[in-house]
Design a protein around this motif. Structure first.
Motif, PDB file in Angstrom:
ATOM      1  N   TRP A  10       0.816  -1.219   0.000  1.00 22.48           N
ATOM      2  CA  TRP A  10       0.000   0.000   0.000  1.00 22.48           C
ATOM      3  C   TRP A  10       0.850   1.269   0.000  1.00 22.48           C
ATOM      4  N   GLU A  11       2.155   1.143   0.203  1.00 19.08           N
ATOM      5  CA  GLU A  11       3.040   2.299   0.057  1.00 19.08           C
ATOM      6  C   GLU A  11       3.410   2.542  -1.410  1.00 19.08           C
ATOM      7  N   GLY A  12       2.913   1.681  -2.295  1.00 19.89           N
ATOM      8  CA  GLY A  12       3.176   1.868  -3.716  1.00 19.89           C
ATOM      9  C   GLY A  12       1.938   1.696  -4.558  1.00 19.89           C
ATOM     10  N   SER A  13       0.771   1.817  -3.941  1.00 17.16           N
ATOM     11  CA  SER A  13      -0.471   1.566  -4.656  1.00 17.16           C
ATOM     12  C   SER A  13      -1.539   2.549  -4.197  1.00 17.16           C
ATOM     13  N   GLN A  14      -2.392   2.947  -5.122  1.00 18.13           N
ATOM     14  CA  GLN A  14      -3.557   3.761  -4.787  1.00 18.13           C
ATOM     15  C   GLN A  14      -4.852   2.993  -5.010  1.00 18.13           C
ATOM     16  N   ASP A  15      -4.745   1.660  -5.042  1.00 19.05           N
ATOM     17  CA  ASP A  15      -5.906   0.800  -5.256  1.00 19.05           C
ATOM     18  C   ASP A  15      -6.591   0.563  -3.910  1.00 19.05           C
ATOM     19  N   ASP A  16      -7.544   1.407  -3.570  1.00 18.34           N
ATOM     20  CA  ASP A  16      -8.208   1.305  -2.276  1.00 18.34           C
ATOM     21  C   ASP A  16      -9.140   0.104  -2.196  1.00 18.34           C
ATOM     22  N   ALA A  17      -9.667  -0.354  -3.316  1.00 14.12           N
ATOM     23  CA  ALA A  17     -10.517  -1.544  -3.311  1.00 14.12           C
ATOM     24  C   ALA A  17      -9.706  -2.770  -2.901  1.00 14.12           C
ATOM     25  N   PHE A  22      -7.665  -6.578   1.554  1.00 13.51           N
ATOM     26  CA  PHE A  22      -6.607  -6.959   2.492  1.00 13.51           C
ATOM     27  C   PHE A  22      -7.100  -6.796   3.939  1.00 13.51           C
ATOM     28  N   LEU A  23      -7.781  -5.699   4.219  1.00  9.62           N
ATOM     29  CA  LEU A  23      -8.339  -5.481   5.551  1.00  9.62           C
ATOM     30  C   LEU A  23      -9.381  -6.550   5.884  1.00  9.62           C
ATOM     31  N   ASP A  24     -10.221  -6.895   4.915  1.00  9.43           N
ATOM     32  CA  ASP A  24     -11.222  -7.936   5.141  1.00  9.43           C
ATOM     33  C   ASP A  24     -10.559  -9.253   5.542  1.00  9.43           C
ATOM     34  N   ALA A  25      -9.516  -9.633   4.814  1.00  5.38           N
ATOM     35  CA  ALA A  25      -8.840 -10.909   5.083  1.00  5.38           C
ATOM     36  C   ALA A  25      -8.178 -10.895   6.450  1.00  5.38           C
ATOM     37  N   ALA A  53      -5.323  14.559  -2.676  1.00 12.61           N
ATOM     38  CA  ALA A  53      -6.536  13.840  -3.079  1.00 12.61           C
ATOM     39  C   ALA A  53      -6.427  12.349  -2.780  1.00 12.61           C
ATOM     40  N   HIS A  54      -5.232  11.776  -2.984  1.00 15.44           N
ATOM     41  CA  HIS A  54      -5.029  10.355  -2.682  1.00 15.44           C
ATOM     42  C   HIS A  54      -5.238  10.091  -1.199  1.00 15.44           C
ATOM     43  N   LEU A  62     -11.226   3.658   3.844  1.00 12.55           N
ATOM     44  CA  LEU A  62     -10.799   2.636   4.795  1.00 12.55           C
ATOM     45  C   LEU A  62     -11.085   2.957   6.256  1.00 12.55           C
ATOM     46  N   ALA A  63     -11.362   4.205   6.577  1.00 15.63           N
ATOM     47  CA  ALA A  63     -11.418   4.625   7.981  1.00 15.63           C
ATOM     48  C   ALA A  63     -12.448   3.861   8.803  1.00 15.63           C
TER      49      ALA A  63
END
Length: 324
Positions: A10-17, A22-25, A53-54, A62-63
């Motif tokens: 996640w330090e190299g990705s803006q794919d929030d989905a 990952f949080l779900d798992a 914006a990111h 995610l909050a």
């Protein structure tokens, strides 16, 4: 007993989905996560480039997830190749706090000017991938640099620095020679406690374990680390109980004994950590008289005149509890 995990993805990705998956798992498996932000090293449009914006999108997405533990805002912003100014990093932190006041913001710094970044975090993550004596020195140095005005979380290591280089070079590694070994890992963790750290995290670079020789590859080392975590969890009610601990250093022939002490519900718990490698005997301050239990060792020692005598081997850790 581990309860917190992390992925550098996640330090190299803006794919929030994908981050939500990952949080779900993690949450499904009884774990929580600290999540970072795209630094922009590859995308060219992350934190280094000031992409507000990111940050807003990620926090909004995610909050509300129960698996989120905290926001890992940035790691080592002083590094030239990923430099972010204190002003910019603090702006990001204030944005996160405005949108989500319920999760801490954390940053890791290492430079002598770290205090300039202090408003960008709620707790500082101090790394000390070293022997117990160096752990004490690093945490004390960081507190001084931060003007004794910042909470500190201690990041220890559980991968073999020397043998990782051997592994990457295609050489043969030796499980019996794995460092940090069991006494080192235990002493380093409890040394962090004696320096008033508010939490413990082990950095191990486990992803695929191709480049780092970690505890994941050495069953005896893994069991030793799990034993340390289990002991910390058992002690947690006392560690986090109201009231400030009393801390002291007892000088001995080989290094020092670092002491942490707290009274909770009529009992005093004392943690004593030998940061040296030679056998020593020391007088450990502990108010009261009579026998006290030595936790995790199935023995007792006597205290007299507000102190007890005990022997400490290499990186020895003793934890005492008795009525006061």
């Amino acid at each position: 007993g581990f309860e917190l995990v992390h992925s550098y993805q996640w330090e190299g990705s803006q794919d929030d989905a994908a981050a939500l998956e990952f949080l779900d798992a993690a949450w499904k498996n009884g774990l929580r996560v600290f999540i970072g932000f795209d630094r922009g090293n590859h995308s060219g449009q992350g934190l280094v480039q000031g992409n507000d914006a990111h940050v807003v999108r990620r926090v909004a997405a995610l909050a509300g997830h129960p698996g989120l533990f905290c926001w890992y805002l940035f790691d080592e912003p002083e590094v030239p190749g990923q430099y972010v100014s204190a002003r910019t990093l603090t702006r990001f932190a204030d944005t996160i706090r405005t949108l989500d006041p319920y999760h801490p913001v954390v940053v890791t710094t290492w430079g002598s000017r770290m205090n300039s970044y202090r408003r960008s975090w709620d707790t500082h993550w101090s790394q000390s991938y070293s022997r117990p004596a160096q752990v004490v020195q690093t945490l004390q140095e960081h507190r001084k640099l931060l003007l004794n005005a910042s909470p500190i979380t201690f990041l220890a290591h559980c991968y073999d620095q020397k043998q990782s280089a051997v592994l990457r070079a295609g050489g043969t590694v030796a499980p019996a020679a794995f460092e940090p070994d069991a006494p080192w890992m235990r002493a380093a963790a409890f040394a962090g406690v004696t320096q008033r750290a508010n939490g413990l995290i082990w950095w191990w670079y486990a992803d695929g374990t191709k480049d780092y020789y970690t505890v994941a590859r050495v069953p005896a080392a893994w069991q030793a680390l799990c034993g340390v975590v289990a002991q910390v969890r058992e002690l947690r009610p006392v560690l986090v109980a109201d009231g400030s601990p009393e801390c002291a250093t007892v000088a001995v022939a080989d290094g020092a004994i670092e002491v942490w002490s707290k009274r909770v519900q009529g009992e005093r718990t004392v943690i004593a950590v030998h940061t040296g490698e030679q056998d020593v005997t020391a007088a450990i301050p502990m108010p009261g008289t009579g026998a006290v239990r030595v936790l995790f060792e199935d023995r007792e020692v006597m205290r007299q005149g507000g102190a007890l005598q005990d022997a400490f081997g290499r990186y020895g850790v003793h934890i005492y509890r008795g009525a006061e």
